[in-house]
Design an enzyme around this catalytic site. Structure first.
Site, PDB file in Angstrom:
ATOM      1  N   GLY A  46       0.837  -1.189   0.000  1.00  0.00           N
ATOM      2  CA  GLY A  46       0.000   0.000   0.000  1.00  0.00           C
ATOM      3  C   GLY A  46       0.871   1.238   0.000  1.00  0.00           C
ATOM      4  CD  GLN A  51       3.283   5.888   2.564  1.00  0.00           C
ATOM      5  OE1 GLN A  51       2.293   5.371   2.071  1.00  0.00           O
ATOM      6  NE2 GLN A  51       4.213   5.186   3.187  1.00  0.00           N
ATOM      7  CG  LEU A 114       6.528   0.939   1.565  1.00  0.00           C
ATOM      8  CD1 LEU A 114       5.978   1.204   0.166  1.00  0.00           C
ATOM      9  CD2 LEU A 114       7.614  -0.122   1.531  1.00  0.00           C
ATOM     10  CG  HIS A 155      -0.876   1.355   7.361  1.00  0.00           C
ATOM     11  ND1 HIS A 155       0.018   0.986   8.341  1.00  0.00           N
ATOM     12  CD2 HIS A 155      -0.139   2.003   6.428  1.00  0.00           C
ATOM     13  CE1 HIS A 155       1.236   1.396   8.010  1.00  0.00           C
ATOM     14  NE2 HIS A 155       1.156   2.019   6.842  1.00  0.00           N
TER      15      HIS A 155
END
Length: 188
Positions: A46, A51, A114, A155
């Site tokens: 994901g 990000q 990540l 999340h």
């Protein structure tokens, strides 16, 4: 398509609340393509747009389940040969997602991120939830989610609200995770 840099804690952008997507255009499609390429390369299951430094309410998820119809692959890593089951790509795009009906029942799940590489911790989240989102054309969808998909969507949606999974941990566990991350960075 391009692999973009994944921001890591404590980058202040990861604390920013992302803006709703209002324009469903080629630029959005390009962002989503780049996000998938970046996520698969990482590898992860994901990724939120923030990000990769884009403060828009866009998520990509692919749980990549084992493909029972595919022939097992033999890999050789540093002289160690092993077999693994290839995965199926099941890419999903969530634009402007909302959680409508989180369950009372909570489930603990070992999470990683990540943006917090090599750190894993148990996080409690609603076991099931109903999600509403738009696709690349702006069409609205709704679906009940459970299991890993429910965990993953919650999340990733946290990222859209400036929350990283370690924010759910006690201060002690969060500090330990950050120290471990700093040590790993220093050793790299």
């Amino acid at each position: 398509m391009a692999i973009r840099e994944i921001l890591e804690v404590p980058n202040p952008l990861l604390k920013r609340v992302s803006d709703p997507v209002e324009t469903f255009d080629d630029e959005l499609k390009q962002l989503v393509e780049d996000m998938f390429e970046t996520m698969y390369d990482a590898p992860g299951i994901g990724l939120a747009a923030i990000q990769v430094g884009v403060p828009l309410r866009v998520l990509v998820i692919d749980l990549q389940p084992d493909d029972p119809d595919a022939e097992a692959e033999v890999c050789n890593h540093g002289g160690h040969e092993h077999t693994h089951q290839p995965t199926k790509k099941e890419p999903r795009i969530f634009i402007n997602p909302e959680i409508l009906d989180p369950s009372e029942e909570v489930k603990a799940y070992q999470e990683g991120c990540l943006s917090v590489p090599e750190i894993f911790a148990e996080v409690d989240r609603p076991a099931t939830c109903r999600v509403r989102w738009q696709d690349l054309e702006g069409t609205t969808h709704e679906e009940d989610m459970d299991g890993l998909m429910a965990v993953c969507i919650q999340h990733e949606m946290d990222h859209l609200n400036g929350i990283v999974f370690i924010d759910h941990l006690s201060r002690l566990k969060r500090n330990m995770a950050m120290k471990k991350l700093q040590k790993m960075r220093a050793a790299a």
